[in-house]
Motif scaffolding. Structure first.
Motif, mmCIF file in Angstrom:
data_model
loop_
_atom_site.group_PDB
_atom_site.id
_atom_site.type_symbol
_atom_site.label_atom_id
_atom_site.label_comp_id
_atom_site.label_asym_id
_atom_site.label_seq_id
_atom_site.Cartn_x
_atom_site.Cartn_y
_atom_site.Cartn_z
ATOM 1 N N SER A 140 0.874 -1.190 -0.106
ATOM 2 C CA SER A 140 -0.044 0.062 0.124
ATOM 3 C C SER A 140 0.917 1.207 -0.242
ATOM 4 N N PRO A 141 0.633 2.174 -0.624
ATOM 5 C CA PRO A 141 1.222 3.588 -0.679
ATOM 6 C C PRO A 141 1.507 3.859 0.759
ATOM 7 N N GLN A 142 2.809 4.648 1.092
ATOM 8 C CA GLN A 142 2.882 5.293 2.517
ATOM 9 C C GLN A 142 1.878 6.297 2.521
ATOM 10 N N GLY A 143 1.563 6.519 4.001
ATOM 11 C CA GLY A 143 0.679 7.611 4.241
ATOM 12 C C GLY A 143 -0.765 7.402 4.134
ATOM 13 N N MET A 144 -1.269 5.884 4.022
ATOM 14 C CA MET A 144 -2.723 5.791 3.898
ATOM 15 C C MET A 144 -3.168 5.491 5.180
ATOM 16 N N GLY A 145 -2.513 5.880 6.396
ATOM 17 C CA GLY A 145 -3.244 5.391 7.638
ATOM 18 C C GLY A 145 -2.806 4.116 8.032
ATOM 19 N N LEU A 146 -2.516 3.376 6.913
ATOM 20 C CA LEU A 146 -2.036 1.937 7.443
ATOM 21 C C LEU A 146 -0.858 1.745 8.019
ATOM 22 N N SER A 147 -0.394 0.837 8.421
ATOM 23 C CA SER A 147 0.568 0.441 9.093
ATOM 24 C C SER A 147 1.768 0.446 8.027
ATOM 25 N N VAL A 148 3.001 0.833 8.219
ATOM 26 C CA VAL A 148 4.137 1.179 7.369
ATOM 27 C C VAL A 148 5.453 0.487 7.807
ATOM 28 N N LEU A 149 5.869 -0.187 6.927
ATOM 29 C CA LEU A 149 7.173 -0.853 7.356
ATOM 30 C C LEU A 149 8.405 0.295 7.259
ATOM 31 N N SER A 150 9.210 0.040 8.159
ATOM 32 C CA SER A 150 10.438 0.826 8.133
ATOM 33 C C SER A 150 11.380 0.352 6.890
ATOM 34 N N TYR A 151 12.332 1.141 6.510
ATOM 35 C CA TYR A 151 13.082 0.854 5.396
ATOM 36 C C TYR A 151 13.809 -0.577 5.966
ATOM 37 N N GLY A 152 14.266 -0.678 7.067
ATOM 38 C CA GLY A 152 15.088 -1.935 7.495
ATOM 39 C C GLY A 152 14.191 -3.092 7.382
#
Lengths: 343, 231, 216
Positions: A140-152
């Motif tokens: 999912s695109p970043q900033g959609m209010g969903l959880s986001v994985l860090s780069y690492g």
């Protein structure tokens, strides 16, 4: 204004390929901006696999390795495959796809210049047929209010398949805008209701529409620099626009609008970077228009009625198959010879 | 039938005129059911049985069949034999019959059966004809087995899966997990895998023939062009 | 002219002769194998049913105890199907029903299920489907055990809202990337259970026993 005369270096294969690679940069940058850096990892993996396979096949075929490796064509194949598969795919997915593309689709047919099919699209087709489940794990695109994985965490997942505690793959991934459109239409929703879903942006998928725009920008550079012929993208995008527009006008509840088709899936990257592969597209201008038209028609048909959400890859492969025929049909008549005469 | 004749027939069926690799006849079932060794070998053996019987049935009546109606008569004989085999499989190998499905009755349309009836059994006595049917059938079965093995290992990571259809439940333990915890590579199982696999096997055969002919470079290379390409 | 006529008659007689021999061979094989084939087919069907209902739970001849079920929207069927009734000591235990999920990813999914008298599921199996290999085909018992999650579930234990995949807030697992398929199966099973609730009593009344020699 520019004035002649110029003394330019001739456009060799490697210089063309290098420019095509530069033209992909805006799209890739936007990709990283919206979806995180996992895609860079996929590109690195695919490119490494591409170069390694290329070197191995050249060696097996007793050809000089260096000049061919330096022509960037294998590298481009790798990049295109990486861009067509989900960035969170396990590491072996881009590797298997690229290795198959280079070894089978390119070298078994005789190497650069002799391959009838676009190797990158064959690689993609093999992957979508063989590993459909892995091929659906789009970020999912970043900033959609969903959880986001860090780069690492993105990198760790690609190699180990382990997500940070408490995270579900489901919450991070989604089906593509085209896939969602297809599934929801199937379940009886209308196009306008579907496009109100949070994954959609102004024209098509949130984030992915901007990536497509980035590829279009790079494509325009290639057009202006006269590296690719204008007939191909124009005929392809025009056909796709006209057909989807027609169906959308007649039945707006069940057919997505033309701009949605343009900025979804592989339409833009296909129009400027895939269909335009000089080896697997027709050589005549008339032939290029036929080729682009056919690819646009098939893409629309597969998207609207086929079993797969996107159709650019299969349309490309099917039209690749017709190239010898198209070339023969559209060969300009030699002056003084009768039509249909012996060649 | 002398020993050299027998050797010739066997060599033709198994290698030189191999139906799957050289004549390229009977590709439809070859490609459709070769996703596992068991399926491939089962259909290969069913085809072999039909070919032995049809060649043996056609050879003795060859001089009584008028030339104009020989093809309908051959087809009739083959169709009867295939249906008999189909009934027997339905009765005694039901699981396998379900898996092979339409391809058992389709043996009738397998070009190689009619091709051997027409080109061998209609010109030779019973014993050599039956032997030719067997060798051609076994040649086809061998190709099917290799192709099935390739596709099964690459596609599923196992060998002999589905063997319980032949030998009952206890045979489930006989399945060999060649690559444990294999993820599976669907392409090999699906129809494109059959084409790619067959292409590789034909390439391997041509390469072996080429190498053999280079070794005896003083003699001219043997003619290995397909005598007919249809399917 | 006469010669041509005579030779064509000879040819025809010849062909007829082969046709007669062929027909004789066929019909004798058919008669020899007919009973075995019928027995094998029945055995295979019983084996499928035994996956859904333990054979010890009933004592009647389930293959003969048949109720014809008219086509019904709740079952997704568009032609009459046959339900098999399991009884013990003459009392109905369960019914084996066929249903169709019309909205799979690639067309219809045919299901067979056993429903106990109390409305709980003995089990469900997918008989026929065209779902994407490697993606939606985990509903098939040959590929995955997913379909076994239905075992023992009933609408009285789990309210209507639970009869959905987890993604939609229900209780059924699914695999990432393939939700359309399990969604279709869960919906079809739920509807079949509702059909069972509405027609429970009539479902357990068998048709008059089939006439001798009728197709099973």
């Amino acid at each position: 204004m520019l004035y002649s005369p110029f003394i330019t270096r001739p456009l060799t294969v490697d210089r063309i390929m290098r420019r095509v690679l530069y033209a992909l940069l805006p799209g890739i940058s936007l990709y990283v901006w919206y979806f995180g850096p996992a895609i860079l990892m996929s590109i690195a993996l695919a490119v490494t696999a591409a170069l390694a396979t290329e070197a191995l096949m050249l060696k097996l075929r007793n050809r000089p390795v260096r000049p061919f490796l330096a022509d960037y064509s294998a590298l481009l194949t790798g990049v295109l495959i990486a861009l067509s598969i989900p960035p969170l795919a396990p590491w072996w997915l881009p590797v298997v796809g690229t290795a198959f593309a280079i070894a089978v689709a390119k070298h078994l047919y005789g190497g650069l210049g002799s391959n009838p099919f676009n190797p990158a699209m064959i690689g993609y087709a093999v992957l979508i047929i063989s590993f459909p489940q892995e091929m659906t794990q789009w970020l999912s695109p970043q900033g959609m209010g969903l959880s986001v994985l860090s780069y690492g965490d993105q990198l760790r997942y690609v190699f180990s398949g382990v997500l940070p505690a408490g995270m579900q793959l489901d919450a991070l991934t989604m089906s593509t805008p085209l896939d969602t459109m297809k599934t929801q239409l199937h379940l009886g929703m209308t196009v306008s209701d579907i496009r109100d879903l949070p994954i959609y942006g102004r024209l098509a998928g949130k984030g992915s529409e901007m990536v497509a725009a980035g590829f279009a920008l790079g494509g325009l550079y290639l057009l202006i620099a006269r590296i690719i012929p204008w007939q191909l993208p124009l005929a392809f995008l025009g056909t796709l626009f006209a057909l989807s527009g027609l169906f959308h006008l007649v039945d707006p509840a069940h057919y997505a609008p033309p701009l949605f088709h343009w900025f979804s899936g592989a339409a833009m990257i296909g129009a400027f970077f895939i269909l335009t592969d000089p080896v697997t597209s027709p050589t005549t201008n008339k032939g290029r228009i036929v080729f682009g038209f056919g690819a646009g028609l098939l893409t629309f048909l597969i998207r609207a009625y086929g079993g797969f959400p996107d159709g650019v890859a299969f349309a490309t492969i099917l039209m690749n198959m017709c190239v010898p025929l198209i070339d023969a049909w559209t060969q300009p008549r030699i002056f003084g010879k009768k039509k249909g005469g012996e060649r | 039938m002398t020993l050299t004749e027998m050797k010739d027939i066997a060599w033709n069926g198994l290698w030189k005129q191999n139906p799957g690799l050289v004549q390229l006849l009977g590709l439809c079932p070859l490609l459709a059911v070769s996703s596992t060794v068991i399926n491939a070998v089962s259909l290969g053996l069913a085809t072999t049985l039909v070919m032995i019987l049809s060649n043996a049935a056609i050879a003795p009546v060859r001089s009584y069949v008028p030339n104009e109606i020989r093809i309908p008569v051959f087809v009739l004989i083959i169709a009867v034999l295939v249906t008999v085999v189909q009934y027997l499989m339905n009765a005694y190998l039901y699981g396998l019959y379900i898996v092979l499905g339409i391809f058992v009755p389709l043996i009738v349309t397998n070009c190689i059966v009619l091709a051997r009836a027409e080109s061998f059994a209609s010109k030779n006595p019973v014993l050599p004809s039956a032997f030719d049917g067997m060798m051609m059938g076994l040649g086809l079965t061998a190709v099917l087995a290799v192709l099935g093995g390739m596709r099964e290992i690459v596609g599923k990571g196992t060998l002999l899966s589905g063997i319980d259809l032949l030998f009952g439940e206890q045979a489930k333990a006989w399945v060999i997990p060649v690559i444990p915890d294999y993820h599976g590579f669907l392409l090999a199982i699906l129809p494109p895998g059959a084409f790619i696999g067959l292409g590789l096997i034909i390439a391997a055969k041509n390469w072996l023939d080429l190498r053999a002919s280079k070794k005896i470079s003083s003699q001219p290379a043997p003619e290995t062009l397909p005598e007919a390409v249809q399917g | 002219m006469k010669r041509i006529a005579r030779s064509s008659i000879q040819t025809a007689v010849n062909l007829v002769f082969f046709a007669i021999i062929g027909t004789a061979a066929l019909s004798s094989t058919y008669h020899l194998t007919r009973d075995t084939i019928a027995a094998t087919v029945e055995k295979a069907k019983l084996k499928l049913v035994s996956q859904l209902l333990p054979p010890s739970s009933y004592d009647n001849n389930i293959m003969q105890d048949i109720r014809t079920v008219e086509a019904d929207e709740m079952l997704g069927t568009d032609e009459a199907t046959q339900a098999h009734i399991a009884r013990r000591d003459g009392k109905p235990v369960a019914v084996v029903l066929e249903a169709i999920a019309p909205d799979g990813y690639s067309g219809k999914i045919s299901l067979i299920m056993a429903i106990h008298q109390d409305g709980s599921l003995g089990g469900v199996r997918v008989v026929k489907h065209n779902e994407t290999p490697g993606l939606g085909d985990y509903i098939d018992i040959a590929k995955h055990d997913w379909i076994k999650t239905f075992d023992g579930r009933s609408r009285s234990l789990f309210p209507d809202g639970m009869w959905k995949v987890r993604k939609d807030g229900g209780m059924f697992d699914y695999m990432a990337g393939a939700t359309v398929t399990p969604r279709a199966v869960v919906k079809a099973v739920n509807r079949a259970l509702q059909y069972f609730e509405a027609h429970r009593d009539e479902l357990f009344i068998a048709d008059t026993p089939p006439a001798k020699g009728a197709r099973i």
